[in-house]
Scaffold this motif. Sequence first.
Motif, PDB file in Angstrom:
ATOM      1  N   ARG A 101      36.262  34.122  34.478  1.00 50.73           N
ATOM      2  CA  ARG A 101      35.940  35.359  35.218  1.00 50.73           C
ATOM      3  C   ARG A 101      34.558  35.885  34.827  1.00 50.73           C
ATOM      4  O   ARG A 101      33.803  36.334  35.680  1.00 50.73           O
ATOM      5  CB  ARG A 101      37.022  36.402  34.984  1.00 50.73           C
ATOM      6  CG  ARG A 101      38.309  36.065  35.711  1.00 50.73           C
ATOM      7  CD  ARG A 101      39.369  37.151  35.574  1.00 50.73           C
ATOM      8  NE  ARG A 101      40.523  36.808  36.376  1.00 50.73           N
ATOM      9  CZ  ARG A 101      41.614  36.188  35.896  1.00 50.73           C
ATOM     10  NH1 ARG A 101      41.688  35.870  34.605  1.00 50.73           N
ATOM     11  NH2 ARG A 101      42.612  35.903  36.705  1.00 50.73           N
ATOM     12  N   ASP A 148      43.588  36.017  41.700  1.00 53.83           N
ATOM     13  CA  ASP A 148      42.273  35.548  42.109  1.00 53.83           C
ATOM     14  C   ASP A 148      42.190  34.040  41.904  1.00 53.83           C
ATOM     15  O   ASP A 148      43.163  33.404  41.483  1.00 53.83           O
ATOM     16  CB  ASP A 148      41.155  36.302  41.375  1.00 53.83           C
ATOM     17  CG  ASP A 148      41.139  36.056  39.867  1.00 53.83           C
ATOM     18  OD1 ASP A 148      41.871  35.177  39.376  1.00 53.83           O
ATOM     19  OD2 ASP A 148      40.374  36.742  39.174  1.00 53.83           O
ATOM     20  N   VAL A 156      40.753  32.346  39.675  1.00 58.04           N
ATOM     21  CA  VAL A 156      40.915  31.913  38.286  1.00 58.04           C
ATOM     22  C   VAL A 156      42.392  31.708  37.961  1.00 58.04           C
ATOM     23  O   VAL A 156      42.745  30.801  37.203  1.00 58.04           O
ATOM     24  CB  VAL A 156      40.240  32.888  37.305  1.00 58.04           C
ATOM     25  CG1 VAL A 156      40.520  32.511  35.854  1.00 58.04           C
ATOM     26  CG2 VAL A 156      38.729  32.941  37.557  1.00 58.04           C
TER      27      VAL A 156
END
Length: 163
Positions: free
Chosen positions: A29, A3, A5
């Motif tokens: 997150r 993702d 992050v």
Amino acid sequence: MRDEVDDLSEAWARERPDLDLSPVAIFSRLSRLSRHLDLARRDAFTTHHVESWEFDVLAALRRAGAPYELSPGRLLRETLVTSGTMTNRVDRLTARGLVERLPDPADRRGVLVRLTPEGKAAVDGAFEALLAAEREFLAELDEEQQDQLADLLRRLLGPFSEG
């Protein structure tokens, strides 16, 4: 599954290899999830014509159980706002017909704030919509994983708890 992050963490690791970046993987997150949850809350409440602050007051009254009433002082403790703010909120909710003020039978000078049937319907509808949205957030986790996550978050929040 990667993702955004992961990309953010890699960029920081490249620029600051001297730092332990493990908190970034968690709190970035959580921060992003919190923003999505705030939007879902807003949507759930808007659908039921309730503002977030209204939900907080109405929910405190609803959780109190029948007859769904609390003293203004108890409402302050439940919602963590000042007395002036609470007075304003109760005034506005009263004007909307969602709560009513009643004399406190235990204190001649006191009042109780009670949820009206309209207020109960509004908070119940908003809460049901919120729970449906929150269930969608958790759909990727099985029941055991949800329990584990709740336990881990409880541990993280422990130092900040009042009780």
